[in-house]
Design an enzyme around this catalytic site. Sequence first.
Site, mmCIF file in Angstrom:
data_model
loop_
_atom_site.group_PDB
_atom_site.id
_atom_site.type_symbol
_atom_site.label_atom_id
_atom_site.label_comp_id
_atom_site.label_asym_id
_atom_site.label_seq_id
_atom_site.Cartn_x
_atom_site.Cartn_y
_atom_site.Cartn_z
ATOM 1 N N LYS A 13 -27.566 78.581 22.292
ATOM 2 C CA LYS A 13 -26.105 78.824 22.303
ATOM 3 C C LYS A 13 -25.640 79.211 23.709
ATOM 4 C CE LYS A 13 -26.499 82.130 19.166
ATOM 5 N NZ LYS A 13 -27.937 82.098 18.868
ATOM 6 N N ARG A 86 -20.949 86.220 12.903
ATOM 7 C CA ARG A 86 -22.306 86.294 12.374
ATOM 8 C C ARG A 86 -22.333 86.668 10.913
ATOM 9 N NH1 ARG A 86 -25.020 87.003 17.653
ATOM 10 N NH2 ARG A 86 -27.209 86.874 17.184
ATOM 11 N N ARG A 125 -38.947 83.417 26.950
ATOM 12 C CA ARG A 125 -37.716 83.593 27.738
ATOM 13 C C ARG A 125 -37.857 84.728 28.759
ATOM 14 N NH1 ARG A 125 -32.092 84.314 24.789
ATOM 15 N NH2 ARG A 125 -33.201 85.971 23.694
ATOM 16 N N ARG A 157 -35.850 90.466 27.455
ATOM 17 C CA ARG A 157 -34.936 91.186 26.561
ATOM 18 C C ARG A 157 -35.732 92.042 25.573
ATOM 19 N NH1 ARG A 157 -30.150 87.265 24.382
ATOM 20 N NH2 ARG A 157 -30.735 88.267 22.439
ATOM 21 N N ARG A 168 -34.892 89.303 13.629
ATOM 22 C CA ARG A 168 -33.604 88.640 13.944
ATOM 23 C C ARG A 168 -33.457 87.360 13.122
ATOM 24 N NH1 ARG A 168 -34.614 88.086 20.074
ATOM 25 N NH2 ARG A 168 -32.724 86.829 20.171
HETATM 26 P P1 AP5 Z 1 -30.560 80.676 24.819
HETATM 27 O O1 AP5 Z 1 -29.552 79.719 25.349
HETATM 28 O O2 AP5 Z 1 -30.657 82.018 25.423
HETATM 29 O O3 AP5 Z 1 -30.426 80.767 23.226
HETATM 30 P P2 AP5 Z 1 -29.415 81.606 22.343
HETATM 31 O O4 AP5 Z 1 -29.123 80.782 21.146
HETATM 32 O O5 AP5 Z 1 -28.273 82.083 23.159
HETATM 33 O O6 AP5 Z 1 -30.392 82.802 21.932
HETATM 34 P P3 AP5 Z 1 -30.111 84.362 21.840
HETATM 35 O O7 AP5 Z 1 -31.448 85.006 21.786
HETATM 36 O O8 AP5 Z 1 -29.164 84.815 22.900
HETATM 37 O O9 AP5 Z 1 -29.394 84.427 20.453
HETATM 38 P P4 AP5 Z 1 -29.176 85.651 19.558
HETATM 39 O O10 AP5 Z 1 -28.155 85.134 18.629
HETATM 40 O O11 AP5 Z 1 -30.396 86.207 18.949
HETATM 41 O O12 AP5 Z 1 -28.720 86.809 20.584
HETATM 42 P P5 AP5 Z 1 -27.309 87.380 21.033
HETATM 43 O O13 AP5 Z 1 -27.408 87.756 22.443
HETATM 44 O O14 AP5 Z 1 -26.205 86.496 20.593
HETATM 45 O O15 AP5 Z 1 -31.979 79.933 24.905
HETATM 46 C C1 AP5 Z 1 -33.165 80.619 24.524
HETATM 47 C C2 AP5 Z 1 -34.328 80.175 25.449
HETATM 48 O O16 AP5 Z 1 -34.582 78.788 25.244
HETATM 49 C C3 AP5 Z 1 -34.012 80.338 26.941
HETATM 50 O O17 AP5 Z 1 -35.171 80.704 27.615
HETATM 51 C C4 AP5 Z 1 -33.550 78.926 27.374
HETATM 52 O O18 AP5 Z 1 -33.810 78.667 28.722
HETATM 53 C C5 AP5 Z 1 -34.389 78.034 26.443
HETATM 54 N N1 AP5 Z 1 -33.697 76.798 26.038
HETATM 55 C C6 AP5 Z 1 -32.377 76.662 25.712
HETATM 56 N N2 AP5 Z 1 -32.120 75.383 25.345
HETATM 57 C C7 AP5 Z 1 -33.305 74.710 25.429
HETATM 58 C C8 AP5 Z 1 -33.687 73.355 25.160
HETATM 59 N N3 AP5 Z 1 -32.810 72.447 24.728
HETATM 60 N N4 AP5 Z 1 -34.993 73.020 25.325
HETATM 61 C C9 AP5 Z 1 -35.899 73.942 25.743
HETATM 62 N N5 AP5 Z 1 -35.600 75.238 26.027
HETATM 63 C C10 AP5 Z 1 -34.308 75.619 25.861
HETATM 64 O O19 AP5 Z 1 -27.216 88.723 20.142
HETATM 65 C C11 AP5 Z 1 -28.105 89.789 20.372
HETATM 66 C C12 AP5 Z 1 -27.843 90.931 19.407
HETATM 67 O O20 AP5 Z 1 -26.516 91.450 19.599
HETATM 68 C C13 AP5 Z 1 -27.893 90.589 17.912
HETATM 69 O O21 AP5 Z 1 -29.208 90.578 17.426
HETATM 70 C C14 AP5 Z 1 -27.050 91.727 17.331
HETATM 71 O O22 AP5 Z 1 -27.761 92.933 17.317
HETATM 72 C C15 AP5 Z 1 -25.929 91.854 18.354
HETATM 73 N N6 AP5 Z 1 -24.791 90.994 18.057
HETATM 74 C C16 AP5 Z 1 -24.388 89.912 18.799
HETATM 75 N N7 AP5 Z 1 -23.314 89.332 18.235
HETATM 76 C C17 AP5 Z 1 -23.026 90.056 17.126
HETATM 77 C C18 AP5 Z 1 -22.045 89.924 16.106
HETATM 78 N N8 AP5 Z 1 -21.153 88.932 16.130
HETATM 79 N N9 AP5 Z 1 -22.041 90.836 15.097
HETATM 80 C C19 AP5 Z 1 -22.944 91.850 15.068
HETATM 81 N N10 AP5 Z 1 -23.903 92.023 15.990
HETATM 82 C C20 AP5 Z 1 -23.958 91.129 17.015
HETATM 83 MG MG MG Z 2 -27.543 83.980 23.768
#
Ligand code: AP5
Ligand code: MG
Length: 211
Positions: A13, A86, A125, A157, A168
């Site tokens: 994402k 979410r 990552r 992270r 997660r």
């Molecule tokens: P990346 O692009 O970082 O993936 P991502 O989908 O953004 O993964 P996240 O870990 O950020 O998602 P998440 O939903 O768990 O965390 P968030 O920060 O939103 O890519 C991942 C890896 O793969 C990278 O190394 C990248 O280089 C590689 N990659 C990407 N595309 C690729 C491809 N095509 N091929 C190969 N490699 C690739 O949320 C974190 C926390 O915040 C949550 O757990 C929760 O506690 C809180 N939170 C966030 N939003 C909310 C909400 N709306 N409500 C309540 N709590 C929330």
């Molecule tokens: Mg992300």
Amino acid sequence: MDIVLMGVPGAGKGTQAAKLENTLHCKHISTGDVLRAEIASGSPLGKQIAGIIDGGDLIPDEMMVSILKNAATGTDKGIIFDGFPRTVAQAEMLNNMLGQLGRKLVKAVMIDLSEEAAVKRLCARRQCHLPDGSVHQIGPDFSPEDCRAQGGSLFTRPDDTPEHIRHRLSVYHQQTQPVADFYKTQGIYAQVDGDKDPQQVFAELLAVLQA
Ligand code: AP5
Ligand code: MG
């Protein structure tokens, strides 16, 4: 054009939202990044939420929506929502909030990726924290050498441990997966294959958004 990007943790994402932001000149709002910045600021709110995020649980809906509202107000650009909504309750609150701001979602796109592939990516990552506070993903466009050359430090992270990744994913299946059905009912759901090269995923995303 307001868009929601969905997908399991690690689906890509953040990677794709950054590309869309540059190409479509939209504003990218990653709720995860907003929350991590709040923690880094050392504010009382940041202290309150740090344990929840590092452990992989969700911030309560009402709190999340009020944080999001601050981030989303005052821009006339299209917004790419990354990691929000979410829960179905958040999806309903987002529709209300956008309605109040005279805005509307045009698409909710699922970046589809298997759990197995997601775990592999998240365990590998690495990020770079630069002295100006910006965070860069280590990958083809930004190497560990680039990081060191700019005075940054490499970082993993806290929620990217195998145990937290499993948690997660389970939170995702229980609380976030139903959001896809919500958008199917609204007629704005689309899906792309996230298990391809990032440029191919991006091309598919653009095609879906321009359809
Ligand atoms: P990346 O692009 O970082 O993936 P991502 O989908 O953004 O993964 P996240 O870990 O950020 O998602 P998440 O939903 O768990 O965390 P968030 O920060 O939103 O890519 C991942 C890896 O793969 C990278 O190394 C990248 O280089 C590689 N990659 C990407 N595309 C690729 C491809 N095509 N091929 C190969 N490699 C690739 O949320 C974190 C926390 O915040 C949550 O757990 C929760 O506690 C809180 N939170 C966030 N939003 C909310 C909400 N709306 N409500 C309540 N709590 C929330
Ligand atoms: Mg992300």
